[in-house]
Motif scaffolding. Sequence first.
Motif, PDB file in Angstrom:
ATOM      1  N   LEU A 140       0.803  -1.213   0.000  1.00  0.00           N
ATOM      2  CA  LEU A 140       0.000   0.000   0.000  1.00  0.00           C
ATOM      3  C   LEU A 140       0.841   1.270   0.000  1.00  0.00           C
ATOM      4  CD1 LEU A 140      -2.718  -1.053   2.614  1.00  0.00           C
ATOM      5  CD2 LEU A 140      -2.839  -1.175   0.114  1.00  0.00           C
ATOM      6  N   GLY A 141       2.152   1.128   0.007  1.00  0.00           N
ATOM      7  CA  GLY A 141       3.026   2.296   0.021  1.00  0.00           C
ATOM      8  C   GLY A 141       3.321   2.738   1.443  1.00  0.00           C
ATOM      9  N   GLY A 142       4.397   3.479   1.598  1.00  0.00           N
ATOM     10  CA  GLY A 142       4.777   3.973   2.911  1.00  0.00           C
ATOM     11  C   GLY A 142       5.200   2.862   3.854  1.00  0.00           C
ATOM     12  N   GLY A 143       5.641   1.740   3.314  1.00  0.00           N
ATOM     13  CA  GLY A 143       6.058   0.617   4.143  1.00  0.00           C
ATOM     14  C   GLY A 143       4.915  -0.185   4.728  1.00  0.00           C
ATOM     15  N   ARG A 144       3.687   0.034   4.229  1.00  0.00           N
ATOM     16  CA  ARG A 144       2.528  -0.697   4.735  1.00  0.00           C
ATOM     17  C   ARG A 144       2.193  -1.875   3.821  1.00  0.00           C
ATOM     18  NH1 ARG A 144      -2.130   3.135   4.641  1.00  0.00           N
ATOM     19  NH2 ARG A 144      -1.098   3.687   2.691  1.00  0.00           N
ATOM     20  N   MET A 145       1.779  -2.975   4.437  1.00  0.00           N
ATOM     21  CA  MET A 145       1.426  -4.178   3.686  1.00  0.00           C
ATOM     22  C   MET A 145       0.100  -4.725   4.202  1.00  0.00           C
ATOM     23  SD  MET A 145       2.735  -6.188   1.252  1.00  0.00           S
ATOM     24  CE  MET A 145       4.527  -6.003   1.374  1.00  0.00           C
ATOM     25  N   SER A 189      -9.752 -13.044   5.869  1.00  0.00           N
ATOM     26  CA  SER A 189      -9.361 -12.066   6.878  1.00  0.00           C
ATOM     27  C   SER A 189      -8.221 -11.210   6.359  1.00  0.00           C
ATOM     28  CB  SER A 189      -8.964 -12.766   8.178  1.00  0.00           C
ATOM     29  OG  SER A 189      -7.828 -13.565   7.970  1.00  0.00           O
ATOM     30  N   GLN A 190      -8.166 -10.009   6.893  1.00  0.00           N
ATOM     31  CA  GLN A 190      -7.157  -9.048   6.442  1.00  0.00           C
ATOM     32  C   GLN A 190      -6.469  -8.429   7.647  1.00  0.00           C
ATOM     33  OE1 GLN A 190      -8.921  -6.141   3.829  1.00  0.00           O
ATOM     34  NE2 GLN A 190     -10.243  -7.643   2.844  1.00  0.00           N
ATOM     35  N   ARG A 191      -5.188  -8.146   7.496  1.00  0.00           N
ATOM     36  CA  ARG A 191      -4.444  -7.483   8.566  1.00  0.00           C
ATOM     37  C   ARG A 191      -3.454  -6.509   7.923  1.00  0.00           C
ATOM     38  NH1 ARG A 191      -3.235  -8.501  14.059  1.00  0.00           N
ATOM     39  NH2 ARG A 191      -4.695 -10.245  13.940  1.00  0.00           N
ATOM     40  N   LEU A 192      -3.490  -5.275   8.417  1.00  0.00           N
ATOM     41  CA  LEU A 192      -2.559  -4.259   7.925  1.00  0.00           C
ATOM     42  C   LEU A 192      -1.352  -4.227   8.848  1.00  0.00           C
ATOM     43  CD1 LEU A 192      -2.156  -1.946   5.856  1.00  0.00           C
ATOM     44  CD2 LEU A 192      -3.214  -0.414   7.534  1.00  0.00           C
ATOM     45  N   THR A 193      -0.169  -4.305   8.261  1.00  0.00           N
ATOM     46  CA  THR A 193       1.043  -4.282   9.070  1.00  0.00           C
ATOM     47  C   THR A 193       2.055  -3.322   8.453  1.00  0.00           C
ATOM     48  OG1 THR A 193       2.752  -5.671  10.105  1.00  0.00           O
ATOM     49  CG2 THR A 193       2.152  -6.207   7.846  1.00  0.00           C
ATOM     50  N   PHE A 194       2.872  -2.738   9.314  1.00  0.00           N
ATOM     51  CA  PHE A 194       3.917  -1.827   8.845  1.00  0.00           C
ATOM     52  C   PHE A 194       5.233  -2.600   8.790  1.00  0.00           C
ATOM     53  CE2 PHE A 194       7.311   1.308   9.625  1.00  0.00           C
ATOM     54  CZ  PHE A 194       7.078   2.157   8.557  1.00  0.00           C
ATOM     55  N   VAL A 195       5.799  -2.697   7.595  1.00  0.00           N
ATOM     56  CA  VAL A 195       7.040  -3.459   7.427  1.00  0.00           C
ATOM     57  C   VAL A 195       8.243  -2.540   7.234  1.00  0.00           C
ATOM     58  CG1 VAL A 195       5.847  -5.478   6.523  1.00  0.00           C
ATOM     59  CG2 VAL A 195       6.656  -3.721   4.925  1.00  0.00           C
ATOM     60  N   GLU A 240      15.287  -8.641   5.086  1.00  0.00           N
ATOM     61  CA  GLU A 240      14.884  -9.888   5.741  1.00  0.00           C
ATOM     62  C   GLU A 240      13.987  -9.616   6.955  1.00  0.00           C
ATOM     63  OE1 GLU A 240      18.004 -12.595   6.689  1.00  0.00           O
ATOM     64  OE2 GLU A 240      19.015 -12.341   4.749  1.00  0.00           O
ATOM     65  N   ARG A 241      14.318  -8.546   7.696  1.00  0.00           N
ATOM     66  CA  ARG A 241      13.485  -8.214   8.846  1.00  0.00           C
ATOM     67  C   ARG A 241      12.078  -7.826   8.402  1.00  0.00           C
ATOM     68  NH1 ARG A 241      17.983  -5.114  10.451  1.00  0.00           N
ATOM     69  NH2 ARG A 241      16.729  -3.209  10.291  1.00  0.00           N
ATOM     70  N   ALA A 242      11.981  -7.132   7.275  1.00  0.00           N
ATOM     71  CA  ALA A 242      10.666  -6.756   6.746  1.00  0.00           C
ATOM     72  C   ALA A 242       9.876  -7.995   6.335  1.00  0.00           C
ATOM     73  CB  ALA A 242      10.825  -5.812   5.555  1.00  0.00           C
ATOM     74  N   THR A 243      10.579  -8.951   5.722  1.00  0.00           N
ATOM     75  CA  THR A 243       9.915 -10.203   5.342  1.00  0.00           C
ATOM     76  C   THR A 243       9.405 -10.936   6.573  1.00  0.00           C
ATOM     77  OG1 THR A 243      11.355 -10.399   3.410  1.00  0.00           O
ATOM     78  CG2 THR A 243      10.192 -12.389   4.134  1.00  0.00           C
ATOM     79  N   ASP A 244      10.224 -10.972   7.616  1.00  0.00           N
ATOM     80  CA  ASP A 244       9.806 -11.621   8.859  1.00  0.00           C
ATOM     81  C   ASP A 244       8.577 -10.933   9.460  1.00  0.00           C
ATOM     82  OD1 ASP A 244      11.827 -13.432   8.594  1.00  0.00           O
ATOM     83  OD2 ASP A 244      13.136 -12.536  10.113  1.00  0.00           O
ATOM     84  N   GLU A 245       8.516  -9.615   9.322  1.00  0.00           N
ATOM     85  CA  GLU A 245       7.367  -8.874   9.866  1.00  0.00           C
ATOM     86  C   GLU A 245       6.079  -9.290   9.154  1.00  0.00           C
ATOM     87  OE1 GLU A 245       5.714  -6.830  12.661  1.00  0.00           O
ATOM     88  OE2 GLU A 245       7.899  -6.962  12.517  1.00  0.00           O
TER      89      GLU A 245
END
Length: 346
Positions: free
Chosen positions: A141-146, A158-164, A211-216
């Motif tokens: 979604l941009g801005g580091g949001r997924m 189900s949906q979950r918004l997370t900041f990566v 890698e940390r973003a992928t883990d998130e």
Amino acid sequence: MVSERGLQVLRAIVQDYVDTREPVGSKAIVERHAFGVSAATIRNDMALLEDEELIVAPHTSSGRVPTDKGYRVFVDHLAELRPLSPAQRAAIASFLDGSGDLDDVLVRTVRALTQLTGQVAIVQYPSFARATVTHVELVQLGGGRMLVIVVTDTGRVSQRLTFVGEEFDDVDLAHIRAGLGTLLVGRPVREGLQRIAERLEGRDAQAPAHERATDEIVRAVAEELEEFRQDKLVMAGSANLARRESDFRGSIYPLLEAIEEQVTLLRLMGEMVADEQGLAASIGRENEAFGLAEASVVASDYDATGSLARVGVLGPTRMDYPTNLATVRAVARYLTRMLEQDDSSR
């Protein structure tokens, strides 16, 4: 030992008390019901019912009202479920037709049920611990949001918004999506959680940002799958308790607290014993262990593609049991058919 006529007198007292809110006397029973006997005979029957603790006089020289035990005998042996009218059935269909995912279906269900009964409506989510993951989607979604989307074979989406904190190009995103598919798709929720835990075990906190973003993202999927395993309720109509406050001898606060926290109602709904029709009722003091001794719950099982759960209503012991039981049964059957049709269409 209560005679057959005595039991019919109990039925009349329950019905009249529910309808009028007034204690019921022998004269009123003779006038309203065709027993073909005198008021004195009805008084004798009422005395026997009182001896059996099925009715009680709330005030000196008053009529009689049902006890919790009386309501139980009525529900078990005397209540005749009233068929829903065409208008009531149409109301259920209009509320539920055109529903979207399971969350939307259950929200619509409690709205329909509280409208039809005037009670607090409760729907228990099916347990999805055994559900199988069919799809995992990632939307950047941009801005580091997924946005993480998880779909199971039960139809739950189900949906979950997370900041990566990281932006991925299309190739990297496709790679992560494929990795999640290999990890989870075709596996039960419980197994998927275990595989994610194994993947994240011992991960280096100093790993590269990518890698940390992928883990998130993986953790967000795990949090969503954990939600699938948790029991929870959808409710509507809490304001009806305030409207019916005069039907409760004490405070309605314990009921409001149970609605707020859900845990108590989840335990109660889970422990109620259903009859061969899938109907269950827990009345008054039977709920004392849950702190709800002045309330009754009537419920019916529904089938969410092999996972049973319950839909029901909560209210005062002075409730219209035949109508409420018939309504929760009709709603449960409609809900089961909807979920079966949705499952067969996938």
